[in-house]
Design a protein around this motif. Structure first.
Motif, PDB file in Angstrom:
ATOM      1  N   LYS A  12       0.802  -1.227   0.000  1.00  0.00           N
ATOM      2  CA  LYS A  12       0.000   0.000   0.000  1.00  0.00           C
ATOM      3  C   LYS A  12       0.834   1.277   0.000  1.00  0.00           C
ATOM      4  O   LYS A  12       0.305   2.363  -0.144  1.00  0.00           O
ATOM      5  CB  LYS A  12      -0.963   0.001   1.188  1.00  0.00           C
ATOM      6  N   TYR A  13       2.155   1.149   0.171  1.00  0.00           N
ATOM      7  CA  TYR A  13       3.004   2.327   0.253  1.00  0.00           C
ATOM      8  C   TYR A  13       3.532   2.782  -1.112  1.00  0.00           C
ATOM      9  O   TYR A  13       4.106   3.845  -1.224  1.00  0.00           O
ATOM     10  CB  TYR A  13       4.183   2.068   1.190  1.00  0.00           C
ATOM     11  N   GLY A  14       3.366   1.943  -2.135  1.00  0.00           N
ATOM     12  CA  GLY A  14       3.858   2.295  -3.460  1.00  0.00           C
ATOM     13  C   GLY A  14       5.379   2.313  -3.528  1.00  0.00           C
ATOM     14  O   GLY A  14       5.963   2.979  -4.372  1.00  0.00           O
ATOM     15  N   THR A  15       6.028   1.611  -2.634  1.00  0.00           N
ATOM     16  CA  THR A  15       7.487   1.545  -2.570  1.00  0.00           C
ATOM     17  C   THR A  15       7.911   0.104  -2.794  1.00  0.00           C
ATOM     18  O   THR A  15       7.264  -0.810  -2.313  1.00  0.00           O
ATOM     19  CB  THR A  15       7.986   2.006  -1.180  1.00  0.00           C
ATOM     20  N   GLU A  16       9.000  -0.089  -3.520  1.00  0.00           N
ATOM     21  CA  GLU A  16       9.511  -1.447  -3.693  1.00  0.00           C
ATOM     22  C   GLU A  16      10.416  -1.776  -2.516  1.00  0.00           C
ATOM     23  O   GLU A  16      11.393  -1.080  -2.258  1.00  0.00           O
ATOM     24  CB  GLU A  16      10.282  -1.554  -5.005  1.00  0.00           C
ATOM     25  N   PHE A  17      10.068  -2.820  -1.807  1.00  0.00           N
ATOM     26  CA  PHE A  17      10.843  -3.249  -0.648  1.00  0.00           C
ATOM     27  C   PHE A  17      11.608  -4.527  -0.963  1.00  0.00           C
ATOM     28  O   PHE A  17      11.127  -5.388  -1.689  1.00  0.00           O
ATOM     29  CB  PHE A  17       9.931  -3.540   0.554  1.00  0.00           C
ATOM     30  N   ALA A  18      12.783  -4.634  -0.385  1.00  0.00           N
ATOM     31  CA  ALA A  18      13.539  -5.882  -0.365  1.00  0.00           C
ATOM     32  C   ALA A  18      13.780  -6.169   1.109  1.00  0.00           C
ATOM     33  O   ALA A  18      14.448  -5.401   1.798  1.00  0.00           O
ATOM     34  CB  ALA A  18      14.860  -5.734  -1.110  1.00  0.00           C
ATOM     35  N   ASP A  74       4.106  -7.389   5.700  1.00  0.00           N
ATOM     36  CA  ASP A  74       3.330  -6.163   5.932  1.00  0.00           C
ATOM     37  C   ASP A  74       3.773  -5.460   7.212  1.00  0.00           C
ATOM     38  O   ASP A  74       3.874  -4.229   7.255  1.00  0.00           O
ATOM     39  CB  ASP A  74       1.834  -6.472   5.995  1.00  0.00           C
ATOM     40  N   GLU A  75       4.040  -6.223   8.266  1.00  0.00           N
ATOM     41  CA  GLU A  75       4.455  -5.631   9.541  1.00  0.00           C
ATOM     42  C   GLU A  75       5.817  -4.967   9.422  1.00  0.00           C
ATOM     43  O   GLU A  75       6.036  -3.865   9.934  1.00  0.00           O
ATOM     44  CB  GLU A  75       4.458  -6.690  10.646  1.00  0.00           C
ATOM     45  N   ALA A  76       6.761  -5.599   8.750  1.00  0.00           N
ATOM     46  CA  ALA A  76       8.095  -5.007   8.559  1.00  0.00           C
ATOM     47  C   ALA A  76       7.980  -3.696   7.773  1.00  0.00           C
ATOM     48  O   ALA A  76       8.612  -2.692   8.123  1.00  0.00           O
ATOM     49  CB  ALA A  76       9.011  -5.986   7.840  1.00  0.00           C
ATOM     50  N   GLU A  77       7.160  -3.691   6.736  1.00  0.00           N
ATOM     51  CA  GLU A  77       6.971  -2.487   5.924  1.00  0.00           C
ATOM     52  C   GLU A  77       6.276  -1.386   6.727  1.00  0.00           C
ATOM     53  O   GLU A  77       6.647  -0.213   6.641  1.00  0.00           O
ATOM     54  CB  GLU A  77       6.174  -2.835   4.664  1.00  0.00           C
TER      55      GLU A  77
END
Length: 130
Positions: free
Chosen positions: A27-33, A108-111
């Motif tokens: 939902k943040y529109g950011t690519e996470f690794a 989701d929690e980490a993000e």
């Protein structure tokens, strides 16, 4: 953005040992690794594999000498057996190895945690400028 499971942003060069789980669908529109650290058992397995592969590399010249006829079967036999044992052990370790994973909830929690920390940092910087 590279983060850990506790929501800390990590620099690529500071990432812990383990795989990255990519997530662009959030939902943040950011690519996470998200870096997931290997367990102590997995680290030991990788260490053993590394040592075994080093042994194989270090004895490659003996295998080549044997292939070229510079060693007799009798001279090469101990290396041949040890190399076969090393390859079998590598295969055994790799067969039983499974990469660590995260559930959708853990991702989701980490993000959420990292975005919360970024917001706090932004708010703190805005307060300092006032």
């Amino acid at each position: 953005m590279i983060i850990d499971t506790k929501g800390n942003e990590l620099h690529a060069w500071y990432r812990k040992d383990g795989p990255l789980i990519m997530d662009a669908d959030n939902k943040y529109g950011t690519e996470f690794a998200i870096g997931v650290e290997y367990s102590d058992k997995q680290k030991a397995q990788f260490s053993e594999i590394k040592e075994l592969k080093k042994y194989l590399k270090d004895t490659d010249y003996r295998a080549l000498k044997y292939a070229d006829g510079a060693y007799t079967e009798e001279e090469y036999r101990p290396y041949k057996e040890a190399r076969a044992t090393a390859r079998a052990r590598i295969n055994e370790i790799e067969e039983g190895f499974s990469e660590p994973t995260l559930t959708r909830e853990e991702i989701d929690e980490a993000e959420r945690l990292v975005m919360e920390k970024l917001k706090e940092d932004t708010d703190d910087n805005t307060d300092d400028e006032s």
